[in-house]
Every structure is written in C-alpha cells, then in structure tokens.
Design an enzyme around this catalytic site. Sequence first.
Site, PDB file in Angstrom:
ATOM      1  N   THR A   1       0.886  -1.068   0.062  1.00  0.00           N
ATOM      2  CA  THR A   1      -0.086   0.050  -0.028  1.00  0.00           C
ATOM      3  C   THR A   1       0.820   1.169  -0.074  1.00  0.00           C
ATOM      4  O   THR A   1       1.885   1.367   0.456  1.00  0.00           O
ATOM      5  CB  THR A   1      -0.876  -0.111   1.347  1.00  0.00           C
ATOM      6  OG1 THR A   1      -1.573  -1.043   1.292  1.00  0.00           O
ATOM      7  CG2 THR A   1      -1.727   1.223   1.286  1.00  0.00           C
TER       8      THR A   1
ATOM      9  N   GLY B   1      -5.950  -4.789   6.876  1.00  0.00           N
ATOM     10  CA  GLY B   1      -7.096  -3.760   6.966  1.00  0.00           C
ATOM     11  C   GLY B   1      -7.985  -3.995   7.654  1.00  0.00           C
ATOM     12  O   GLY B   1      -8.669  -3.051   8.148  1.00  0.00           O
TER      13      GLY B   1
ATOM     14  N   GLY C   1     -10.768  -3.214   1.967  1.00  0.00           N
ATOM     15  CA  GLY C   1      -9.928  -3.041   2.871  1.00  0.00           C
ATOM     16  C   GLY C   1     -10.289  -1.396   3.540  1.00  0.00           C
ATOM     17  O   GLY C   1     -11.330  -1.037   3.596  1.00  0.00           O
ATOM     18  N   ASP C   2      -8.914  -1.332   4.257  1.00  0.00           N
ATOM     19  CA  ASP C   2      -9.255  -0.118   5.068  1.00  0.00           C
ATOM     20  C   ASP C   2      -8.850   1.098   4.458  1.00  0.00           C
ATOM     21  O   ASP C   2      -9.450   2.366   4.541  1.00  0.00           O
ATOM     22  CB  ASP C   2      -8.187   0.176   6.346  1.00  0.00           C
ATOM     23  CG  ASP C   2      -6.676  -0.276   6.078  1.00  0.00           C
ATOM     24  OD1 ASP C   2      -6.464  -1.108   4.895  1.00  0.00           O
ATOM     25  OD2 ASP C   2      -6.033   0.637   6.482  1.00  0.00           O
TER      26      ASP C   2
ATOM     27  N   ARG D   1     -13.803  -7.750  -1.520  1.00  0.00           N
ATOM     28  CA  ARG D   1     -13.196  -7.341  -0.495  1.00  0.00           C
ATOM     29  C   ARG D   1     -12.939  -5.963  -0.494  1.00  0.00           C
ATOM     30  O   ARG D   1     -12.218  -5.542  -1.243  1.00  0.00           O
ATOM     31  CB  ARG D   1     -12.124  -8.400   0.363  1.00  0.00           C
ATOM     32  CG  ARG D   1     -11.384  -7.750   1.460  1.00  0.00           C
ATOM     33  CD  ARG D   1      -9.969  -7.220   1.174  1.00  0.00           C
ATOM     34  NE  ARG D   1      -9.454  -6.876   2.492  1.00  0.00           N
ATOM     35  CZ  ARG D   1      -8.308  -6.104   2.635  1.00  0.00           C
ATOM     36  NH1 ARG D   1      -7.729  -5.695   1.594  1.00  0.00           N
ATOM     37  NH2 ARG D   1      -7.775  -6.070   3.634  1.00  0.00           N
TER      38      ARG D   1
ATOM     39  N   THR E   1      -1.126   1.630   6.377  1.00  0.00           N
ATOM     40  CA  THR E   1      -0.995   0.329   5.447  1.00  0.00           C
ATOM     41  C   THR E   1      -1.004  -0.859   6.685  1.00  0.00           C
ATOM     42  O   THR E   1      -0.324  -0.639   7.800  1.00  0.00           O
ATOM     43  CB  THR E   1       0.417   0.666   5.038  1.00  0.00           C
ATOM     44  OG1 THR E   1       0.799  -0.667   4.477  1.00  0.00           O
ATOM     45  CG2 THR E   1       1.511   0.946   5.855  1.00  0.00           C
ATOM     46  N   GLY E   2      -1.401  -1.897   6.407  1.00  0.00           N
ATOM     47  CA  GLY E   2      -1.365  -3.132   7.101  1.00  0.00           C
ATOM     48  C   GLY E   2      -2.469  -3.921   6.880  1.00  0.00           C
ATOM     49  O   GLY E   2      -3.084  -4.014   5.978  1.00  0.00           O
TER      50      GLY E   2
END
Lengths: 344, 344
Positions: free
Chosen positions: A213, A267, A243-244, A241, A264-265
């Site tokens: 990301t 999500g 994500g964040d 899906r 980032t990570g």
Amino acid sequence: MNYLKLIIAIVLIASSARVQAQKKEELKDKYVLVIHGGAGTISKSKLTPALEYEYTCALEEALHRGQYVLDTGGLAITAVEVAVKYLEDSPLFNAGKGAVFSHEGVNEMDACIMNGKDLTSGAVAGVRNLKNPIEGARLVKDSSKHVFLYGDDAQEFCLSKGASYADSSYFFTEFRWNQYLKAREKGTIILDHDTTDVNYQYKTLEELEKFGTVGAVALDRHGNVAAATSTGGLTNKEFGRIGDSPIVGAGTYASNRSCAVSCTGKGEFFIRGTVARDIAARMEFADISLTESGERTMKRLKKLGGSGGFISVDKDGNYIMMFNTKGMYRGVVTNEKNAVVKIY
Amino acid sequence: MNYLKLIIAIVLIASSARVQAQKKEELKDKYVLVIHGGAGTISKSKLTPALEYEYTCALEEALHRGQYVLDTGGLAITAVEVAVKYLEDSPLFNAGKGAVFSHEGVNEMDACIMNGKDLTSGAVAGVRNLKNPIEGARLVKDSSKHVFLYGDDAQEFCLSKGASYADSSYFFTEFRWNQYLKAREKGTIILDHDTTDVNYQYKTLEELEKFGTVGAVALDRHGNVAAATSTGGLTNKEFGRIGDSPIVGAGTYASNRSCAVSCTGKGEFFIRGTVARDIAARMEFADISLTESGERTMKRLKKLGGSGGFISVDKDGNYIMMFNTKGMYRGVVTNEKNAVVKIY
C-alpha cells in the site's frame, strides 16, 4: 481638529485592515510531506542492494514531486495526490501499475483522498482499469455528490470525468516482473545470473505483494493538511473485499483540527480499530500530542491483533512514522530538511 | 490443629472462588434496546393515520422481538440482528423487503453489524438478492476473514454460508406498493377512495424512499453493547455508491468501552464526519456523557451541512435518540420500561 482625528482614524483602520489581509494571504514557511510504501516483514536479507536502491530512488522522487508543489505554495491535497500518483506509477509498490500479481492479470484497486480543510473526501474501491486510482478518488471528491463509489460503476464515473484508462496489460504481471528483475540484476550486480532460477525472485515478489500500500500526508504553507492512500489489496483475497485504504477514518483521514493520516497493514484491523480517525480524535478530544496519540493508537491496534503502520502530520508540522512490523518503506521532506528515506 | 487450619483455609478459598465464579455468570437486570426506521421530513400531514398506525406496530414488534432476546439473557449482537431483520422484512422501511422502488425493480442494499465486546464486525454493500442484508453482514462477521465485502461477490459468499436468497420479485415494487396502500385504505379509512388517484400515494412513497434506513443498538444483561444498520440506499443514486450504513465508524459503531451507535441520514456527511465513531470516541477520550457527546457530534454534523439522526446506548444503559430533521421513526424498550415508539 475633529475632522483630522477622523481622517487619521480612517487611515489607521484601513492600513491595519490591509496589513491583516496581507497577513492572511502570506504563506508560512513551514511545510511537511511524509510518504509510505507499505509496512511488513521487510528485512535486509530479503532485499538485494539493487532492489533497495530502486525503492530508495522511487520514494525520493515521490517526495521531490510533492515537495515541489508545497514549496511553490501549492495545496496539501495536490501534494499528496502527486506523490501517491508517482508511487502508483512505479512497479515496485502494490498500487496502480504494480497492483497486479494474479495469474489472471486482474486485481481490484482501492484509493482514498481527504482534505483536512473542509473534510471533503473521495474514494474508489474495486476498480480494475484506472491508471491512477488516486486520480479517480480525487475526481469522486471534486465532481461527485457522493464520497465513495465502487466497482465498474465507480470506474465508469471516473472515466467520464477524465480519469486515465489503462488496459489490464498495463498493470504489472508476474512475467513482466521476472523480466524486470532479470534486467536489473544483469545491469547492476549479477551479470551472469542464472536466468532459469526464478525461485528467489518469486520469494521476493511474495514479500512485495503483501505490503505494498502507498500513502502520503502533507501540511501545506496555507496551514492545511491532507491525506491520500492507494492499494492493490491483498493476494488471495476474496473478490469484493474492501480493505481499510478507501475508508475515511480507517486507512485515511485528515482534519485541520488535528492531523492527516495514511495507514498500511492488515486492513480488517484498521477498519475495526478506526485507526486513522482515532489518531486524530485522540488529539482533538483528549488534547494530547500527535506522538502520544500515535503511540496510544498503536498500542490499541496491537491489542486487537493488528499489524502494520501509519504516517501522520499534524496542523503544526509535527509528524510520525510508526509501525509494529519489521520495516516500512517511508520518507519525509520538510521546508527545513532534505528528503530522507528509510526502509527498516 | 495445623491440618484443621489448612482444611478451613482450602474450604474458604474454594467457596469464595465459587461465589466469584457465580458472580461472573450472574446476569444483570439492566438491558436496553433502541431502534430507528430512518429520519427525515416526516410530518403529521404527510402520514395518514392508518400508515402511522402501521409504522407504530412495526416498530413495536421489532422492539418486542429484540427484547425477548435480551430479557432471556441473549446477546446484544443477536438482539440488534433480530430487530433489524424484522424491520427489513417490513415493506414500510427502505431496507430488505422495502428496499426497491426503482422501475427496474433492482436496488443495492448495504448493511453492517458490530459487536462492542471485541470490535468484531461484518458489512456487505451493493447486494441485490439477499433476503436479509443484516444476516449477510453477520455471516461476514462470523465466517469471513474479512470485514467488508461488496457486490455479487459479497452475495455469493453470504449465500454459500447459508444466507437466504430472495428473487428481485420478492422486493418491493411501486406496483405492489400501490396495491398495498389501496388495500389498506379500503380496509381502514377511505373505503371509497378513488383508485386512479395515485398522486398522493406517490408523494408518500417519495418521503419513505428518502428516509428509510433501519438500525438498532442494544445493551445486554452481560454488559455488552452492539449495533446494526441496514439500508436500501438513496433513490437516483449513482450505482456503486456506498453510503455510511455499512461503514464501521460512519453509520455503525460499537465498543464496550463507550457505546453502540446506528445512524441514518445523508450518508456522505456521516462518512466525512465519522459520526458513529465520534460519538463513542468523545466518550472514551474526552470522558463526557453519552448525551453530551451526542449533542457535540450533532453540532459538528450540522456544521458540515449534514442532516439526519442517530441512536445510541452506552455501556451503563443510558441512551439517546437525536435528529436534526422533522422526525425519526424510533423506539426504545428497557428492562424497566415498556416499548415506546415515536415518530415526530
């Protein structure tokens, strides 16, 4: 005498108003740009020196492009878009051009941009053929009555507003990645590298896939903060899906009251932990510093079981780059400090 | 003598441990369930007495169903799902069965559920053939490694986990709405109503269309809070638009540290204002009461230009139902207070 007093008073008021107006338009010196290219188990042993050099160059160039905007008095929202766009165009990160790793050659990309000045924001998710998803997010922000658009409809909207289309062949494929790595290694270190040995390359690819990301946060010379995040998502994710990254308050947030954040990570943990908003909310409601807010938010993220990192800059120019993984591609530039890039 | 002392000590420790264990399992008396069926320009003059009665009955029944769960020691997350499911099954609200008003007979539905105990949550957006989108959200929460799924893929996942499918003919159409209204009016007030006069009905329909999100928040006898929200979205929205309802922190949020929240209104403002999370975050970080937090959040929402409302219950059983529109379909039931339903 009374007339004289009146005239003097008028002149004084007028000149003070003029000075005030000038003050308002006067640009501050201070600006800050912080970027990231993903967090994960990045370690020295897994990156070749050549690849490390590539990453450093890409992050530095993204910083320079955003810095140019800020230095010349441009807006934070433009600086973060420009920086993220450059990282999207690089095949090194899991966003934009580098987003596709699947055998089918398709991937779903998400992006979000937010302006701290007025809390306006735009996001796209599940787009497949926008050259720069962050450009799409900006178009949703500026030209749609909505904040968040998904899928083919999002793409259609963005293209109708002038976003650049990219065929799936534009995006990164495993084949092209191997070609690229071979070329680089030939040119720089391993002149006689065995070209049939693709195992090592594949391993590296997997690393990159997981943590790619990209994001940027900035404070401009007008005193505004802004944030932008873009991602190609996870490998082997269920399709559909979200994500964040494209979610305001989860992976991206900005408010002039407090700070701008890009995460980032993994999500799912950032969504449940409303991480980006929490960093800002702690500053606003608990009246603590950005560093303390970042530390508390990181502690809570860990407690939830989440791994990853975030970057943030506050309205006064303080900034943080925190992660609970081995490494995070990251960099910062300010009006006082030349671009600095770190990985581990 | 020493042996006797030891035995007495063991007995005392064991019995005190037993009492403590019993205490842990002991259910509190207090429980609360609050629901809403959307906020908007609902006024006495626009609802016929018959329609008002219908709304009251539907809201009361949803409260009773959720109350049964809470009263018998069930979980908050189950109570909010049960209540929202009942409202989805009613044609009166813009969610589930009542979601479809377009001429094409299709609509995109969104839903989200969140458990305050562990911050686990599940959300679906853009689904078209799930009988109960909130059931889909619950399945994503319980059976997916992800939090937020979109579109056909989300639907496929939910169906594979046992969600009920509904053909588009199941959902509400204008034709069937008119049939329904005619039947009701014949049966209750206007026995000789002119059946060709559909103007009035269409106007009412438009009102309903705009403000029909449904939601529930609860505190259970174990001390857990939970929230659920479901919506058919906006009419004339751009397809692919995601509103606030399915977004953790925007339209839906729950944490045992503070409270559970479900919102309704112009979704874009609730996303930008991270309204649901802010109500909880103000309690957590600024240490203020739910009422004060709700008031401050409403003030900020207004400043952004947003209209709508929200319901919330905190970990101590305090609850609020706030809106800045003319009305909000809403109701509350507690262990001490029979179900109360209000509209204006």
